[in-house]
Write a protein that holds these residues in place. Structure first.
Motif, PDB file in Angstrom:
ATOM      1  N   SER A  28     -13.185   9.266   1.912  1.00  0.00           N
ATOM      2  CA  SER A  28     -11.807   8.990   1.481  1.00  0.00           C
ATOM      3  C   SER A  28     -11.652   7.530   1.058  1.00  0.00           C
ATOM      4  O   SER A  28     -10.941   7.223   0.094  1.00  0.00           O
ATOM      5  N   ILE A  29     -12.330   6.632   1.779  1.00  0.00           N
ATOM      6  CA  ILE A  29     -12.323   5.213   1.406  1.00  0.00           C
ATOM      7  C   ILE A  29     -13.028   5.018   0.061  1.00  0.00           C
ATOM      8  O   ILE A  29     -12.548   4.281  -0.814  1.00  0.00           O
ATOM      9  N   TYR A  30     -14.150   5.684  -0.099  1.00  0.00           N
ATOM     10  CA  TYR A  30     -14.923   5.567  -1.339  1.00  0.00           C
ATOM     11  C   TYR A  30     -14.105   6.032  -2.545  1.00  0.00           C
ATOM     12  O   TYR A  30     -14.043   5.346  -3.580  1.00  0.00           O
ATOM     13  N   ILE A  31     -13.477   7.180  -2.426  1.00  0.00           N
ATOM     14  CA  ILE A  31     -12.685   7.736  -3.530  1.00  0.00           C
ATOM     15  C   ILE A  31     -11.525   6.809  -3.878  1.00  0.00           C
ATOM     16  O   ILE A  31     -11.219   6.577  -5.060  1.00  0.00           O
ATOM     17  N   LEU A  32     -10.908   6.255  -2.859  1.00  0.00           N
ATOM     18  CA  LEU A  32      -9.767   5.372  -3.095  1.00  0.00           C
ATOM     19  C   LEU A  32     -10.209   4.038  -3.689  1.00  0.00           C
ATOM     20  O   LEU A  32      -9.572   3.505  -4.605  1.00  0.00           O
TER      21      LEU A  32
ATOM     22  N   ILE B  59      -5.169   4.608   9.070  1.00  0.00           N
ATOM     23  CA  ILE B  59      -4.508   4.874   7.791  1.00  0.00           C
ATOM     24  C   ILE B  59      -4.139   3.561   7.098  1.00  0.00           C
ATOM     25  O   ILE B  59      -4.016   3.492   5.875  1.00  0.00           O
ATOM     26  N   PHE B  60      -3.986   2.495   7.893  1.00  0.00           N
ATOM     27  CA  PHE B  60      -3.635   1.190   7.325  1.00  0.00           C
ATOM     28  C   PHE B  60      -4.705   0.699   6.354  1.00  0.00           C
ATOM     29  O   PHE B  60      -4.411  -0.046   5.408  1.00  0.00           O
ATOM     30  N   LEU B  61      -5.954   1.096   6.582  1.00  0.00           N
ATOM     31  CA  LEU B  61      -7.048   0.629   5.737  1.00  0.00           C
ATOM     32  C   LEU B  61      -6.880   1.143   4.307  1.00  0.00           C
ATOM     33  O   LEU B  61      -7.148   0.414   3.339  1.00  0.00           O
ATOM     34  N   HIS B  62      -6.420   2.359   4.188  1.00  0.00           N
ATOM     35  CA  HIS B  62      -6.168   2.914   2.858  1.00  0.00           C
ATOM     36  C   HIS B  62      -5.029   2.158   2.172  1.00  0.00           C
ATOM     37  O   HIS B  62      -5.082   1.883   0.971  1.00  0.00           O
TER      38      HIS B  62
ATOM     39  N   PHE C  19      -6.112  -0.940   0.446  1.00  0.00           N
ATOM     40  CA  PHE C  19      -6.785  -0.783  -0.849  1.00  0.00           C
ATOM     41  C   PHE C  19      -5.831  -0.333  -1.961  1.00  0.00           C
ATOM     42  O   PHE C  19      -6.169  -0.422  -3.136  1.00  0.00           O
ATOM     43  N   ILE C  20      -4.675   0.182  -1.572  1.00  0.00           N
ATOM     44  CA  ILE C  20      -3.688   0.607  -2.575  1.00  0.00           C
ATOM     45  C   ILE C  20      -2.788  -0.586  -2.901  1.00  0.00           C
ATOM     46  O   ILE C  20      -2.172  -1.173  -2.013  1.00  0.00           O
ATOM     47  N   LYS C  21      -2.693  -0.937  -4.152  1.00  0.00           N
ATOM     48  CA  LYS C  21      -1.998  -2.162  -4.541  1.00  0.00           C
ATOM     49  C   LYS C  21      -0.496  -1.979  -4.755  1.00  0.00           C
ATOM     50  O   LYS C  21       0.285  -2.871  -4.470  1.00  0.00           O
ATOM     51  N   LYS C  22      -0.085  -0.832  -5.263  1.00  0.00           N
ATOM     52  CA  LYS C  22       1.328  -0.634  -5.582  1.00  0.00           C
ATOM     53  C   LYS C  22       2.056   0.063  -4.438  1.00  0.00           C
ATOM     54  O   LYS C  22       1.547   1.014  -3.848  1.00  0.00           O
TER      55      LYS C  22
END
Length: 478
Positions: free
Chosen positions: A150-154, A181-184, A187-190
């Motif tokens: 999931s981290i890789y895909i994101l 879940i905070f780690l995702h 990586f999400i900017k918006k």
């Protein structure tokens, strides 16, 4: 020069593969069954349902209803195991599979060299050892696989929906990564995409846990116990246990492993020497300063991940520990503790202006200590397995000598003292204790579990017949 580095890197990866497979195959060869694996191995012997019916009944239980993904895989392995018992131990190989995924993701985000080091230290970590040596803990390894994917895909494909599905799959395998879940979100900017990710992920998990799960499964059990966070005494206890884990217990296990160095065989020493020498060669010329910012980010993220990972104990009945089978909930900590050690070491070395060779020496020594400890733990699991069989084999002889045909038997061998002082048990590996461990141990050692029920005296003190096991001998107390 570049060709030499690539050659050393290839040899290191091959050596790690050989080492990891050697450890897993050793467990398979010894047919190690401890703790909950004993119950599972006994259960699959009496499967009389069709595959689909068994899957449904297996998932409809207090332990599996909340974990349907890993429950499905575990049930499938068990169903096939009734035809060939060796299949059950194939569950162990989800651990090497998780290592492969960790390596692939790490080398995409970082470098091949660091990916190998992370994979090696994670494979040999003394945190959460049960996930490496217990087949039933394929749920933790599957959770790790889905989380990393999931981290890789994101990170690379920016696909929020697919990443969310993989994260949900991780949680529905084993909930250890839920606090991360905070780690995702990092990586999400918006912000809009962050909100979308949270809604999809947490919304799906909550709907499943609170609505779908109790509706579908009769024996549904809510594993999260939110009210426990209000228990101040327990919160303090969790904090103290966590501090003890990192500041004392890990080093205690390493020390005990070093004392048992003579039990390592020739092949194991050769592999350790090869891998540590390759680690030194590869990192003695590695440019750490070039990725300084990446190491800072890794250090912060891994430290936060450790704290968040430990928070899961605040919402459950589990206690953080590296001992026994209770360490099975530490898969998250195992991963990010490994990353933190590497990033913190590099940052500290750069700050102190230490040369590459000093860092390489530290990594080589760390790798050797981790491997020695890991092999010692492997030997401890083998010892615990043999201990159980010796215990029940001698109990069988005592039962025959006393002409006991049926009844409840209490077995007393001062388990807590045994776990504490026995030098063969590195992290107090799980010897016979729980009631559900006894039936298959009885059957495998010639005792009819249908007529004779064996209990550890600590769990049932009112048994009419009690045997005491001490110094390798068993005698009847009453």
């Amino acid at each position: 020069m570049k060709k030499n580095i690539e050659r050393d890197q290839l040899f290191l990866n091959i050596s790690i593969i050989i080492y990891v497979l050697y450890i897993s195959l050793s467990v398979c060869y010894e047919k190690i069954l401890l703790a909950d694996d004993l119950a599972m191995a006994y259960e699959y012997r009496f499967i009389s349902q069709s595959y689909f019916s068994f899957i449904c009944s297996f998932l409809d239980s207090s332990t599996m209803a909340a974990r349907p993904v890993s429950g499905f895989v575990t049930a499938t392995v068990m169903f096939i195991s009734q035809y060939n018992e060796f299949v059950y131990w194939l569950g162990l190989f989800f651990f090497p599979l998780s290592l492969l995924v960790i390596y692939e993701v790490a080398q995409k985000i970082l470098t091949v060299q660091l990916a190998s080091l992370i994979t090696l230290l994670y494979a040999c970590s003394m945190i959460g050892t049960s996930i490496q040596f217990s087949a039933i803990m394929l749920n933790s390894n599957l959770a790790t696989i889905f989380f990393c994917l999931s981290i890789y895909i994101l990170y690379f494909h920016k696909n929020i929906f697919l990443s969310s599905l993989l994260f949900i799959a991780s949680v529905l395998n084993y909930e250890i990564f839920l606090p991360l879940i905070f780690l995702h979100l990092f990586f999400i900017k918006k912000n809009k995409k962050r909100i979308t990710f949270i809604i999809i992920t947490l919304g799906t998990i909550i709907i499943f846990r609170k609505i779908i799960q109790p509706f579908i499964f009769l024996h549904s059990y809510q594993r999260d116990e939110i009210d426990k966070i209000l228990d101040v005494k327990r919160v303090i206890q969790i904090f103290l246990y966590s501090a003890k884990l990192f500041l004392n217990d890990i080093f205690s296990g390493i020390y005990k492993s070093i004392l048992n160095y003579k039990k390592l065989n020739f092949f194991e020493w050769i592999v350790i020497l090869i891998i540590t020498s390759l680690v030194y060669k590869i990192f003695s010329d590695y440019d750490f300063k070039k990725q300084l910012q990446s190491f800072k980010n890794l250090g912060i993220i891994s430290l936060l991940a450790i704290f968040c990972g430990m928070s899961i104990f605040l919402f459950s009945s589990y206690i953080p520990t590296v001992f026994g089978f209770d360490n099975r909930n530490l898969g998250t900590i195992r991963l990010f503790h490994t990353i933190f050690i590497i990033s913190a070491t590099i940052l500290l070395a750069i700050k102190l202006n230490l040369g590459n060779k000093i860092i390489a020496v530290f990594f080589a020594i760390t790798a050797s200590l981790f491997m020695i400890t890991n092999i010692s733990v492997k030997n401890s699991w083998i010892y615990a397995n043999r201990f159980n069989h010796e215990l029940f084999s001698k109990l069988k002889t005592a039962i025959d000598d006393n002409n006991i045909i049926r009844g409840e038997i209490g077995l007393d061998y001062d388990i807590f003292n045994e776990l504490k002082i026995n030098p063969n048990l590195t992290f107090r590996e799980p010897v016979f204790f729980k009631n559900w461990e006894a039936p298959i141990l009885c059957e495998m050692n010639g005792i009819d579990p249908g007529k004779i029920h064996v209990y550890n005296i600590e769990n049932k003190k009112d048994c009419k017949i009690i045997f005491v096991y001490k110094n390798g001998k068993i005698s009847r107390l009453k």
